[in-house]
Scaffold this motif. Structure first.
Motif, short mmCIF file in Angstrom:
data_model
loop_
_atom_site.label_atom_id
_atom_site.label_comp_id
_atom_site.label_asym_id
_atom_site.label_seq_id
_atom_site.Cartn_x
_atom_site.Cartn_y
_atom_site.Cartn_z
N ASN A 125 -4.36 8.19 -13.40
CA ASN A 125 -3.49 7.16 -14.07
C ASN A 125 -3.03 5.94 -13.47
O ASN A 125 -1.83 5.61 -13.58
N GLN A 126 -3.89 5.25 -12.77
CA GLN A 126 -3.57 4.14 -11.98
C GLN A 126 -2.49 4.54 -10.70
O GLN A 126 -1.70 3.45 -10.51
N LYS A 127 -2.29 5.72 -10.57
CA LYS A 127 -1.45 6.06 -9.43
C LYS A 127 -1.89 6.65 -8.34
O LYS A 127 -2.95 7.37 -8.60
N TYR A 129 -1.58 9.73 -5.77
CA TYR A 129 -0.96 11.09 -5.53
C TYR A 129 -1.47 11.49 -4.02
O TYR A 129 -2.43 11.80 -3.90
N ILE A 149 3.82 10.18 -5.11
CA ILE A 149 3.61 9.21 -6.05
C ILE A 149 3.71 8.00 -5.51
O ILE A 149 4.99 7.56 -5.33
N VAL A 150 2.69 7.26 -5.69
CA VAL A 150 2.79 5.47 -5.46
C VAL A 150 2.26 5.14 -6.67
O VAL A 150 1.25 5.28 -7.08
N ASN A 151 3.32 4.03 -7.29
CA ASN A 151 2.60 3.59 -8.69
C ASN A 151 1.64 2.51 -8.68
O ASN A 151 1.36 1.86 -9.76
N HIS A 152 1.19 1.96 -7.43
CA HIS A 152 0.28 0.96 -7.56
C HIS A 152 -0.81 1.41 -6.81
O HIS A 152 -0.81 2.10 -5.54
N SER A 159 7.67 6.13 -5.46
CA SER A 159 8.44 6.34 -6.42
C SER A 159 9.04 7.79 -6.85
O SER A 159 10.11 7.92 -7.18
N ASP A 196 4.34 14.61 -14.47
CA ASP A 196 4.52 14.60 -13.05
C ASP A 196 5.29 15.75 -12.55
O ASP A 196 6.34 15.60 -11.60
#
Length: 350
Positions: A125-127, A129, A149-152, A159, A196
């Motif tokens: 999902n473009q994140k 883990y 989790i890092v959102n980029h 995050s 998540d």
């Protein structure tokens, strides 16, 4: 006459198509999109992990690729390399992730805070883990393990942290579920990628470490002092539907899959003798084809090159200086050695 005209138009169309295909420019591969990347963990305290690049076609090797392309040392203990989304993620168990371009190895970003003992990484999902043991307590246990989790995709801040059982290692994305092998807890855990949140925990035989696919089936590799276990997973409901139990003492978590449904597993007596071997096991049946395909000491990682039918063994040389990569043919006969960095421990075949 009309019949000839239809065939003629079809022929002209085909010729035009082939002409367009021939005129289309071929995008050349990047410098590091072919060959073999050698992961060198580095020495504890020195934090001198690095990546070497080896071209088996020419025999050339490039040392310290990260530093040479970015003008600074990697500065960490390299635990895992994950290729995804045109990027290579370099996971350090010293609590950071470096993100480089897969073609040229130049830095795209990093995760440098919010992690403790990071182990591996997947993209969904473009994140990012990231599995992390969490900090040690006074007894060197890890009661606060998590998935960060890092959102980029190019890094940034953590995050969210999803609490999981002790010492998460390898992960696998199955549909909208994230599967996690928690080694010390002896559990398979499942996180919903929609929320998540942890949604399922399954107790297992052995200490699970990594997922692999063989002949269309998904397995989770686990081990104890006397056996190895291949836990087959139903991807739809995430349940264990079969376990292949292998009588193989002193197996490590270092293994590589061949192109013929076999697993190459490193076994070791450990300190002080370090009598190591490469065992070959049939995944579907658990048959030990050879308990000692190749023997030695200091075996720290293993890989298999499908096209070249070669086995690559990372020899850490007891961390006395740099290590070596030993190249074998399929039958276990040594072909050559390749210089490596400090503590070579894994490979990415391109």
């Amino acid at each position: 006459m009309r019949k000839f005209s239809i065939y003629g138009l079809a022929l002209i169309g085909l010729l035009s198509l082939f002409s367009c295909m021939e005129d289309s420019p071929q995008i050349p591969l990047g410098e590091f999109e072919k060959g073999i990347l050698i992961m060198n963990e580095g020495a504890f305290g020195a934090n001198d992990g690095e990546v070497y690049h080896y071209d088996p076609a020419t025999g050339t090797i490039q040392q310290n690729v990260f530093e040479s392309k970015n003008g600074r040392p990697f500065a960490g203990l390299l635990q895992d390399m994950v290729a995804s989304e045109g990027r290579l993620y370099l996971v350090a168990n010293t609590g950071k992730v470096e993100v480089v371009g897969l073609k040229d190895f130049t830095s795209r970003g990093a995760v440098t805070s919010g992690l403790d003992i990071s182990r591996s990484l997947v993209i969904a999902n473009q994140k990012m883990y990231i599995s992390d043991w969490g900090p040690y307590d006074a007894n060197f246990n890890n009661p606060n393990s998590y998935i960060a989790i890092v959102n980029h995709l190019d890094g940034g801040t953590v995050s969210k942290k999803i609490p999981v059982s002790t010492r998460p290692e390898g992960m696998f994305v199955a549909g909208n579920q994230l599967l996690i092998g928690c080694s010390d807890a002896k559990k398979l855990e499942v996180v919903s990628l929609a929320t998540d949140e942890l949604v399922k925990t399954i107790a297992l035989e052995g200490m699970p470490t990594r997922f692999f696919e063989s002949e269309g089936k998904l397995y989770l590799f686990a081990r104890d002092s006397e056996k190895v276990y291949f836990h087959e997973i139903n991807r739809n409901n995430i349940e264990i539907i079969n376990t292949v139990s292998v009588s193989l003492a002193r197996a490590t978590s270092n293994f590589a899959l061949t192109d013929s449904g076999e697993l190459l597993v490193i076994t070791s007596t450990g300190w002080p003798s370090y009598n190591d071997a490469v065992a070959k096991v049939k995944v579907a049946t658990g048959e030990v084809i050879s308990a000692e395909l190749f023997t030695g000491s200091g075996f720290y990682g293993i890989g298999y090159h499908v096209d070249r039918k070669e086995i690559y063994i990372a020899d850490n040389n007891a961390f006395q200086g740099n290590g070596t990569v030993i190249v074998l043919d399929q039958s276990g006969i040594q072909k050559k050695t390749i210089p490596a960095g400090r503590g070579p421990s894994g490979f990415l075949m391109r």
